[in-house]
Scaffold this motif. Structure first.
Motif, PDB file in Angstrom:
ATOM      1  N   GLY A 146       8.601  -6.104 -13.945  1.00  0.00           N
ATOM      2  CA  GLY A 146       9.216  -6.260 -12.839  1.00  0.00           C
ATOM      3  C   GLY A 146       8.868  -6.627 -11.496  1.00  0.00           C
ATOM      4  N   VAL A 147       9.358  -6.859 -10.511  1.00  0.00           N
ATOM      5  CA  VAL A 147       8.996  -7.396  -9.195  1.00  0.00           C
ATOM      6  C   VAL A 147       9.181  -6.238  -8.109  1.00  0.00           C
ATOM      7  CG1 VAL A 147       9.550  -8.992  -7.412  1.00  0.00           C
ATOM      8  CG2 VAL A 147       9.666  -9.658  -9.543  1.00  0.00           C
ATOM      9  N   ILE A 148       8.118  -5.540  -7.521  1.00  0.00           N
ATOM     10  CA  ILE A 148       8.188  -4.415  -6.798  1.00  0.00           C
ATOM     11  C   ILE A 148       8.559  -4.976  -5.339  1.00  0.00           C
ATOM     12  CG2 ILE A 148       6.922  -2.960  -8.013  1.00  0.00           C
ATOM     13  CD1 ILE A 148       4.562  -3.635  -6.070  1.00  0.00           C
ATOM     14  N   THR A 149       9.608  -4.576  -4.740  1.00  0.00           N
ATOM     15  CA  THR A 149       9.959  -4.977  -3.561  1.00  0.00           C
ATOM     16  C   THR A 149      11.084  -4.196  -2.694  1.00  0.00           C
ATOM     17  OG1 THR A 149      11.189  -7.108  -2.311  1.00  0.00           O
ATOM     18  CG2 THR A 149      11.829  -6.574  -4.596  1.00  0.00           C
ATOM     19  N   GLY A 150      11.723  -4.504  -1.872  1.00  0.00           N
ATOM     20  CA  GLY A 150      12.880  -3.699  -1.111  1.00  0.00           C
ATOM     21  C   GLY A 150      14.104  -3.990  -1.691  1.00  0.00           C
ATOM     22  N   GLY A 191      -3.223   7.428  -2.993  1.00  0.00           N
ATOM     23  CA  GLY A 191      -2.466   7.709  -3.970  1.00  0.00           C
ATOM     24  C   GLY A 191      -3.571   8.429  -5.069  1.00  0.00           C
ATOM     25  N   PRO A 192      -3.011   8.918  -6.164  1.00  0.00           N
ATOM     26  CA  PRO A 192      -4.050  10.140  -6.998  1.00  0.00           C
ATOM     27  C   PRO A 192      -5.333   9.307  -7.310  1.00  0.00           C
ATOM     28  CG  PRO A 192      -1.770   9.638  -8.137  1.00  0.00           C
ATOM     29  CD  PRO A 192      -1.882   8.540  -6.847  1.00  0.00           C
ATOM     30  N   THR A 193      -6.482  10.158  -6.536  1.00  0.00           N
ATOM     31  CA  THR A 193      -7.815   9.744  -6.878  1.00  0.00           C
ATOM     32  C   THR A 193      -7.895   8.190  -6.254  1.00  0.00           C
ATOM     33  OG1 THR A 193      -7.502   8.780  -8.978  1.00  0.00           O
ATOM     34  CG2 THR A 193      -8.278  10.842  -8.984  1.00  0.00           C
ATOM     35  N   LEU A 208       0.773  -1.381  -0.023  1.00  0.00           N
ATOM     36  CA  LEU A 208       0.032   0.134   0.136  1.00  0.00           C
ATOM     37  C   LEU A 208       0.670   1.197   0.030  1.00  0.00           C
ATOM     38  CD1 LEU A 208      -2.907  -0.842   2.374  1.00  0.00           C
ATOM     39  CD2 LEU A 208      -2.871  -0.848  -0.012  1.00  0.00           C
ATOM     40  N   LEU A 209       1.914   1.270   0.807  1.00  0.00           N
ATOM     41  CA  LEU A 209       2.731   2.409   0.766  1.00  0.00           C
ATOM     42  C   LEU A 209       3.359   2.688  -0.391  1.00  0.00           C
ATOM     43  CD1 LEU A 209       4.102   4.411   2.659  1.00  0.00           C
ATOM     44  CD2 LEU A 209       6.037   2.578   3.117  1.00  0.00           C
ATOM     45  N   ASN A 210       3.619   1.754  -1.205  1.00  0.00           N
ATOM     46  CA  ASN A 210       4.447   1.790  -2.691  1.00  0.00           C
ATOM     47  C   ASN A 210       3.444   2.290  -3.910  1.00  0.00           C
ATOM     48  OD1 ASN A 210       7.061   1.437  -1.900  1.00  0.00           O
ATOM     49  ND2 ASN A 210       6.630  -0.832  -1.839  1.00  0.00           N
ATOM     50  N   ILE A 211       2.050   2.058  -3.739  1.00  0.00           N
ATOM     51  CA  ILE A 211       1.214   2.429  -4.517  1.00  0.00           C
ATOM     52  C   ILE A 211       1.226   3.717  -5.373  1.00  0.00           C
ATOM     53  CG2 ILE A 211      -1.176   2.788  -4.969  1.00  0.00           C
ATOM     54  CD1 ILE A 211      -1.827   0.797  -3.029  1.00  0.00           C
ATOM     55  N   PRO A 212       1.543   4.674  -4.571  1.00  0.00           N
ATOM     56  CA  PRO A 212       1.691   5.984  -5.334  1.00  0.00           C
ATOM     57  C   PRO A 212       3.034   6.138  -6.126  1.00  0.00           C
ATOM     58  CG  PRO A 212       1.215   6.358  -3.144  1.00  0.00           C
ATOM     59  CD  PRO A 212       1.358   4.994  -3.243  1.00  0.00           C
ATOM     60  N   TYR A 213       4.091   5.419  -5.912  1.00  0.00           N
ATOM     61  CA  TYR A 213       5.199   5.367  -6.538  1.00  0.00           C
ATOM     62  C   TYR A 213       5.205   4.443  -7.757  1.00  0.00           C
ATOM     63  CZ  TYR A 213      10.182   4.441  -7.633  1.00  0.00           C
ATOM     64  OH  TYR A 213      11.399   4.179  -8.375  1.00  0.00           O
ATOM     65  N   VAL A 214       4.585   3.312  -7.729  1.00  0.00           N
ATOM     66  CA  VAL A 214       4.301   2.435  -8.622  1.00  0.00           C
ATOM     67  C   VAL A 214       3.263   3.035  -9.780  1.00  0.00           C
ATOM     68  CG1 VAL A 214       3.212   0.229  -9.442  1.00  0.00           C
ATOM     69  CG2 VAL A 214       4.558   0.151  -7.460  1.00  0.00           C
TER      70      VAL A 214
END
Length: 462
Positions: A195-199, A285-287, A19-25
Motif C-alpha cells: 500500500g501507500v502510506i499517507t494521511g 522506533g523499536p531498536t 519519520l513519525l509513522n515509522i513505528p506504526y509501519v
C-alpha cells in the motif's frame, strides 16, 4: 517474490510525517519488518533542503541522518518513481483525472475538498505531532503557525469561496501517481508492495470511485463515503484498476500518538535508570534511535572539519578509537538483567496494552529498554571524547551513528566506508534552488496551488 512487505510514500512526502509513522509501519508486519519505498528524486530534494537549512532549521540533521540510517538498515529503499510511472501512462491518467474532475458537481467538489483539507490538518498539522517535532528541535510556535495557515483554506471552503476543484486535483494527481507506482513496483520488485502510506485525506480517491458509475468496483460502504454513490455521471475505471480502497493506508493519529507515548516513556526510563544528566537519544522506533545532534555535537564544527580536508583514513582511525572507548566504558556500567526486566514489566503494565505493541511483554520490552539503556550509557563518554582523547568531533559523530545500530558489526573497512559517507554527505546535491524555494512555500501553504510537481504535468522535468 519474497514474503517481505513494503509500503510506498506518496511523491513529494512530508519527511517529518514519514519519520513519525515509522513505528506504526513497523508494527504492521513483524518478521521481517516492512520496507518503506521512497522516490530517489524526493530524497535528493530532502538532502538539498537539509544541507541548505542547517543554520536555521534544527530539524535538518535529524531528517537527513534518520533517512540515511533507515537506508543503511534496509528499512528504506530508494526507487525512481519516474521509471515506474512512464510518461505515456501518466498522460493517460492525467486525462482521465481531468474528465472525472470536469464531470464532478461543484457541491461534491466542495464537500470532498473540505473533508480532505480537514483530514490533512488533523494528520499533517495535528497537535499529536507537537512533542515529536519539539524532540527534533522544531520551534513549537512555528509549527502552530503552520497549523493556523492550513485552517485558512478550510475556512474559505466552508464560506463557499476558495477553489475546491484545485485542492481535489492536487490530491488526485499525487494519489494516482503513488498508486500507479505501487502497482508497477509490486510486479517488478522482489517485494509485496501492499500500500501507500499517507494521511487520511487520500481516502478522497476511494470517495471519488464510489461516487462515480464505477460503484460496482468499490468495496466502500455508501454510508461511509463523503458524497454517496453514483452522484458523478461518469466512470472512473482507472481508479478502479488502481484500487485505492485496499491500497491507501491512512495513518491514524490516535494510534501513532499512543505508540509515540510508549517510545518516549522507554527513553525517559533509560535516562532515569542510568542516571545520565541529559536525555541525549531520541527513540524513533523499536531498536531505532538517533542522538540529539544539536545537544551532543556542534554540527558547524563538524562541517568545517569536513570542508578543511580531513581524510577518510584519519577519520576512520579516530572513529575506531572512539568506538573502543565507548564499548569499554559501557561494559563497566552495565545494569543487572533483573533490574532491567523489572522496569520493562512495569512499563508494559502502564503503557503498552491497547496499542499495536500490546503483545510486547517481558523479555521483548526488556530488549527495547536494554537498547535505550545502552545508548544512555554512551552519552557521558560521547560528551567528553573530544576533550579527553583529542578525537575530532566528526569522528565522534560517526561513532555515535554506528553505536545506535543494535546489530552493529564494524571493522576498518566498514568504518572507512561510513567515514566516506559522512564526507560525501556534506556536499549538497545538484538540485534546482527555485524548485526548493517553491516546495518550502507550498509546505507553508503560501502558494499551495502554484507549485506544479513532475507527476502533475506532462512536462515532467525532474
Amino acid at each position: 517474490m519474497t514474503n517481505r512487505s513494503a509500503y510506498l510514500t506518496v511523491p513529494g512526502p512530508s519527511v517529518t510525517s514519514v519519520l513519525l509513522n515509522i513505528p506504526y509501519v513497523l508494527s504492521l508486519s513483524s518478521d521481517p519488518p516492512p520496507v518503506i519505498l521512497m522516490d530517489v528524486h524526493d530524497y535528493e530534494r530532502l538532502r538539498a533542503e537539509t544541507l541548505q537549512d542547517t543554520g536555521d532549521n534544527k530539524k535538518a540533521p535529524y531528517l537527513l541522518m534518520a533517512f540515511d540510517d533507515l537506508r543503511r538498515r534496509d528499512f528504506l529503499r530508494l526507487i525512481d518513481y519516474a521509471d515506474l510511472y512512464p510518461a505515456s501512462v501518466q498522460e493517460l491518467y492525467l486525462e482521465q483525472n481531468q474528465e472525472l474532475l470536469a464531470d464532478t458537481p461543484e457541491w461534491v467538489h466542495r464537500q470532498m475538498a473540505m473533508e480532505g483539507t480537514a483530514g490533512w490538518i488533523d494528520y499533517g498539522r495535528g497537535e499529536y505531532q507537537e512533542g515529536f517535532r519539539a524532540s527534533l528541535g522544531e520551534d513549537p510556535a512555528a509549527f502552530d503557525q503552520l497549523r493556523q495557515a492550513e485552517h485558512r483554506p478550510l475556512r474559505r471552503l466552508k464560506s463557499g469561496t476558495g477553489d475546491p476543484e484545485s485542492i481535489n486535483e492536487k490530491i488526485l494527481s499525487r494519489g494516482v501517481a503513488a498508486l500507479a507506482v505501487r502497482r508497477r513496483a509490486d510486479h517488478v520488485l522482489d517485494l509485496d508492495v501492499q500500500g501507500v502510506i499517507t494521511g487520511p485525506e487520500y481516502y478522497l480517491l476511494g470517495d471519488f470511485l464510489t461516487a462515480t458509475q464505477s460503484r460496482q468496483h468499490s468495496e466502500v460502504p455508501v454510508e461511509q463515503t463523503t458524497a454517496g454513490a453514483n452522484v458523478i455521471d461518469t466512470d472512473a475505471d482507472h481508479l478502479a484498476t488502481l484500487d485505492p480502497v485496499n491500497h491507501v493506508a491512512g495513518m491514524p493519529p490516535k494510534t501513532i500518538t499512543h505508540i509515540r507515548d510508549v517510545l518516549d516513556t522507554v527513553g525517559e526510563l533509560a535516562t532515569e535508570i542510568t542516571g545520565t544528566q541529559h536525555d541525549d537519544w531520541f527513540v524513533l522506533g523499536p531498536t531505532f534511535a538517533l542522538p540529539q545532534y544539536n545537544g551532543l555535537f556542534n554540527l558547524d564544527r563538524i562541517r568545517m572539519q569536513m570542508n578543511n580536508g580531513i581524510d577518510a583514513n584519519t577519520l576512520a582511525e579516530e572513529t575506531i578509537s572512539a568506538l573502543t572507548t565507548l564499548e569499554r566504558r559501557a561494559d563497566d556500567d552495565t545494569l543487572s538483567p533483573n533490574k532491567r526486566y523489572y522496569e520493562a514489566e512495569a512499563l508494559a503494565e502502564r503503557r503498552v496494552d491497547s496499542s499495536p505493541y500490546g503483545n510486547i511483554q517481558g523479555d521483548e520490552l526488556a530488549e527495547l529498554l536494554e537498547y535505550t539503556l545502552t545508548l544512555s550509557d554512551h552519552s557521558p563518554t560521547l560528551r567528553t571524547l573530544t576533550d579527553e582523547k583529542g578525537i575530532s568531533e566528526a569522528a565522534v559523530f560517526v561513532a555515535a551513528s554506528i553505536m545506535s545500530d543494535p546489530v552493529r558489526r564494524y571493522d576498518t573497512d566498514t568504518v572507512y566506508r561510513r567515514a566516506m559517507e559522512l564526507i560525501t554527505r556534506v556536499a549538497p546535491p545538484s538540485v534546482d534552488h527555485q524548485e526548493l524555494k517553491m516546495l518550502r512555500k507550498e509546505r507553508r501553504t503560501d502558494t499551495w496551488d502554484e507549485h506544479t510537481d513532475w507527476f502533475e504535468t506532462v512536462d515532467r522535468a525532474r
